[in-house]
Design a protein around this motif. Structure first.
Motif, short mmCIF file in Angstrom:
data_model
loop_
_atom_site.label_atom_id
_atom_site.label_comp_id
_atom_site.label_asym_id
_atom_site.label_seq_id
_atom_site.Cartn_x
_atom_site.Cartn_y
_atom_site.Cartn_z
N ALA A 278 -4.51 10.60 -16.62
CA ALA A 278 -4.47 9.27 -17.20
C ALA A 278 -5.37 8.35 -16.40
O ALA A 278 -5.53 8.51 -15.19
N ALA A 279 -5.96 7.38 -17.08
CA ALA A 279 -6.68 6.30 -16.43
C ALA A 279 -5.88 5.03 -16.67
O ALA A 279 -5.55 4.72 -17.83
N VAL A 280 -5.54 4.33 -15.62
CA VAL A 280 -4.73 3.12 -15.76
C VAL A 280 -5.43 1.96 -15.08
O VAL A 280 -6.08 2.12 -14.04
N VAL A 281 -5.31 0.79 -15.71
CA VAL A 281 -5.83 -0.45 -15.15
C VAL A 281 -4.65 -1.27 -14.65
O VAL A 281 -3.64 -1.42 -15.37
N SER A 282 -4.76 -1.78 -13.46
CA SER A 282 -3.67 -2.58 -12.88
C SER A 282 -3.41 -3.82 -13.72
O SER A 282 -4.29 -4.30 -14.44
N GLU A 283 -2.20 -4.35 -13.60
CA GLU A 283 -1.81 -5.49 -14.41
C GLU A 283 -2.75 -6.67 -14.22
O GLU A 283 -3.03 -7.40 -15.19
N ASP A 284 -3.28 -6.85 -13.03
CA ASP A 284 -4.17 -7.98 -12.80
C ASP A 284 -5.61 -7.71 -13.26
O ASP A 284 -6.47 -8.60 -13.19
N GLY A 285 -5.87 -6.51 -13.79
CA GLY A 285 -7.19 -6.19 -14.32
C GLY A 285 -8.26 -5.97 -13.28
O GLY A 285 -9.45 -5.88 -13.62
N HIS A 286 -7.88 -5.86 -11.99
CA HIS A 286 -8.87 -5.69 -10.92
C HIS A 286 -9.28 -4.23 -10.72
O HIS A 286 -10.44 -3.95 -10.44
N HIS A 287 -8.33 -3.28 -10.84
CA HIS A 287 -8.57 -1.91 -10.40
C HIS A 287 -8.30 -0.89 -11.50
O HIS A 287 -7.36 -1.03 -12.29
N LEU A 288 -9.13 0.16 -11.51
CA LEU A 288 -8.97 1.30 -12.40
C LEU A 288 -8.66 2.53 -11.55
O LEU A 288 -9.37 2.83 -10.59
N TYR A 289 -7.58 3.25 -11.92
CA TYR A 289 -7.19 4.47 -11.20
C TYR A 289 -7.20 5.65 -12.18
O TYR A 289 -6.85 5.50 -13.36
N VAL A 290 -7.58 6.82 -11.68
CA VAL A 290 -7.49 8.06 -12.45
C VAL A 290 -6.48 8.95 -11.74
O VAL A 290 -6.65 9.30 -10.57
N VAL A 291 -5.40 9.30 -12.44
CA VAL A 291 -4.28 10.01 -11.81
C VAL A 291 -3.90 11.25 -12.61
O VAL A 291 -4.15 11.34 -13.82
N SER A 292 -3.28 12.19 -11.92
CA SER A 292 -2.80 13.41 -12.56
C SER A 292 -1.47 13.12 -13.26
O SER A 292 -0.65 12.34 -12.78
N LEU A 293 -1.26 13.79 -14.38
CA LEU A 293 0.04 13.72 -15.08
C LEU A 293 0.83 15.02 -14.90
O LEU A 293 1.91 15.15 -15.47
N THR A 294 0.28 15.95 -14.13
CA THR A 294 0.93 17.26 -14.00
C THR A 294 1.33 17.60 -12.58
O THR A 294 2.18 18.47 -12.37
#
Length: 606
Positions: A381-397
């Protein structure tokens, strides 16, 4: 009623013993003052239109009006329309060279300057507001410039002393209602990076009066002629150059075993089996929308009548390399990414259960998720922080610590919701007013690459990449408030020294009839599902073809929708965020229902 004026027939209905339903009559005076008239009337799609030949000694106004009406007919070779032309003009006129579509019909007025100058050579102005053109390859091009359409029809008297049209615009000129009655959108398919890509075109719903081809033959002829000019730079065809249907082929149909045999000319005779199967896959997917029951097998036949190759749906699906059918839907609730397991039975009505996703997001209490996108394989998954500053790519498994940001914006709310293509690349826009940019992260793990968008002229507010990675849908603000939907073509560099670089070119309007667009999602068969409003209209959710033309059908009760997502599997429900009901579902053939009383930012994988 003058029998010559009986020209519209509703197919399949009977009136008494005649077997015809007569849908009205009309006449045009050939003397007195000539007034401005609209040559097109709204006609429903079941009405068949047959031209009316010119009356003896018909006046100039009746000739031009009769010609425009006969232009909409189903007469073979448009023979009745040609009767309104001089012999030379009838031979030169090429109705298949393209179509001009005008809003609200075609307006016809006498050119008074010309008429006053020479009463023996009357001229009429054909005008209207141009909506679109359709080119020789059947591709639709919306027109948003608002430039009025104006062409002239010049009349002369022939050797029989009858008025006839001597000069006229080439192709067909149709009002929007006639165009929608006569033509239908279909997809033909080509390959890009090993994945099948839809290329929308328009063909006649019934037999083409010029070529005498049925709609399946028209569509396959267009497929063999090659992709539309807009898509051509990024796709390839399995068919060798010059491949065409065997000469004289005007009709194609599948047999009792749902097998379609397609006769080709000798250009395809020497292709190897793998290439032949790619060709058959293009045919299989192209004809899916044209038949009442699905074609189960396609066989390509050579010039000598021998079968070149054949394949069934299962093999075609493997070659097409489409994205997998999703197992889940996702949304954000309480700053957590939630997952809903999709029912295997589309008719299932039980209430779905939302649970937090696995992996680092389940334990990273310090990260408040604002928006998210899940890769098509549903492992990342790619998620953007609530404040819109940071993008993270994380494992779902797999579990583990939260990785560092893959991309950071300088400003609060800078990063848009991300989106994944089917190749595993991640896309996101930075809405920083001072440094706006489109970014692509190759495979979701590489260094972010800034992507050039040719001719953008505004700031990207949100975006969705098609699963095939070929089209990028952009919501662009150009005046600070109104958002316009644009569709760009993703071109990947072929230069080994610049491997992996991409550019977005060929921007064109994605919803030209909408004055403001709020949300959009890619949908089945290469379409877009768009939430927006027309000028002065109410909010609506409509399906739109990737070429910007309006597809039939809209979603009910769309006035409260703020975000929307659709699966490429049309058996799955549309999911949306409603200001009143939070996360809602619209299963096929059903009504909206709430599936979560809290949450926002719903997405399917992609």
């Amino acid at each position: 009623m003058d029998a010559r004026r009986r020209r519209r027939v509703r197919g399949g209905l009977a009136l008494g013993g005649a077997g015809l339903l007569l849908a009205g009559c009309a006449s045009m005076p050939d003397r007195g003052e000539v007034r401005k008239v609209s040559a097109t009337q709204g006609v429903d799609s079941q009405v068949r239109v047959f031209g009316v030949p010119p009356a003896p000694n018909a006046g100039p106004a009746e000739i031009v009006g009769g010609f425009l009406e006969a232009m909409t007919s189903d007469d073979p070779r448009l023979s009745t329309a040609r009767q309104y032309l001089t012999d030379e003009a009838a031979k030169a006129w090429k109705p298949s060279s393209g179509i001009t579509v005008l809003a609200s019909g075609r307006d016809l007025t006498p050119d008074k300057r010309e008429k006053d100058k020479d009463d023996e050579a009357p001229r009429f102005k054909l005008s209207g507001k141009k909506v679109a053109t359709v080119d020789e390859r059947n591709a639709y091009h919306p027109d948003t410039g608002g430039v009025p359409y104006e062409k002239y029809l010049q009349l002369v008297k022939n050797k029989e002393n009858q008025w006839r049209i001597a000069s006229l615009p080439d192709g067909l000129v149709l009002g929007e209602s006639d165009f929608q009655r006569i033509f239908m959108p279909v997809n033909k398919y080509y390959f890009a990076s090993g994945t099948l890509v839809a290329d929308p075109v328009y063909v006649r719903q019934r037999t083409d009066p010029d070529s005498r081809m049925d709609r399946m033959t028209q569509t396959l002829t267009s497929l063999l002629a090659g992709p539309s000019a807009w898509l051509d730079p990024v796709v390839t065809s399995g068919f060798p150059a010059g491949t065409a249907l065997r000469e004289g082929t005007t009709s194609l149909a599948y047999d009792g075993q749902n097998t379609l045999r397609v006769p080709l000319n000798d250009k395809a005779d020497d292709v190897a089996e793998p290439q032949c199967q790619r060709m058959a896959t293009q045919v299989m997917y192209t004809v899916h929308d044209l038949t009442s029951s699905r074609v189960g097998r396609v066989e390509l036949v050579g010039e000598d009548g021998k079968t070149l190759c054949g394949l069934d749906e299962g093999v075609a699906a493997t070659i097409a390399n489409r994205v997998p059918i999703p197992d889940h839907q996702y949304f954000v609730d309480g700053h957590k990414l939630m997952r809903i397991t999709l029912p295997r039975d589309p008719e299932q009505q039980s209430s779905p259960v939302a649970v937090p996703v696995s992996g680092p997001l389940s334990t990273a209490a310090q990260l408040k998720v604002g928006t998210a996108a899940v890769a098509h394989e549903e492992k990342r998954a790619a998620v953007v922080s609530e404040d819109g500053h940071h993008l993270y790519v994380v494992s779902l498994t797999t579990a583990g610590p939260l990785p560092g940001p893959a991309l950071t914006s300088r400003v609060r709310g800078g990063l848009s919701a991300p989106t994944w293509d089917g190749h595993g690349d991640l896309w996101v826009a930075d809405r920083d007013e001072q440094q706006p940019a489109l970014w692509r992260i190759p495979s979701g793990v590489g260094a972010p690459q800034k992507v050039e968008v040719t001719g953008l002229g505004g700031r990207i507010e949100s975006l969705r990449i098609s699963s095939d990675g070929v089209r990028l849908a952009l919501l662009v603000s150009k005046d600070g408030a109104r958002k316009e939907l644009l569709i760009g073509r993703v071109e990947r560099s072929g230069d080994p020294a610049d491997a992996g670089r991409v550019t977005v070119r060929g921007l064109r309007p994605g919803a030209p009839t909408m004055a403001d667009v709020t949300a959009m999602s890619w949908a089945p068969r290469g379409r877009l599902l768009v939430v927006g409003r027309e000028s002065g209209g109410v909010m609506q959710a409509r399906y739109i073809q990737a070429d910007g033309s309006m597809a039939a059908g809209s979603l009910p009760g769309a006035t409260g929708l703020l975000q929307i997502a659709a699966s490429e599997d049309e058996r799955q429900p549309v999911v949306a965020y409603s200001a009143d009901d939070n996360i809602v579902w619209l299963p096929p053939g059903a009504q909206w229902r709430t599936v979560s009383a809290s949450g926002s930012a719903p997405v399917y994988p992609g």
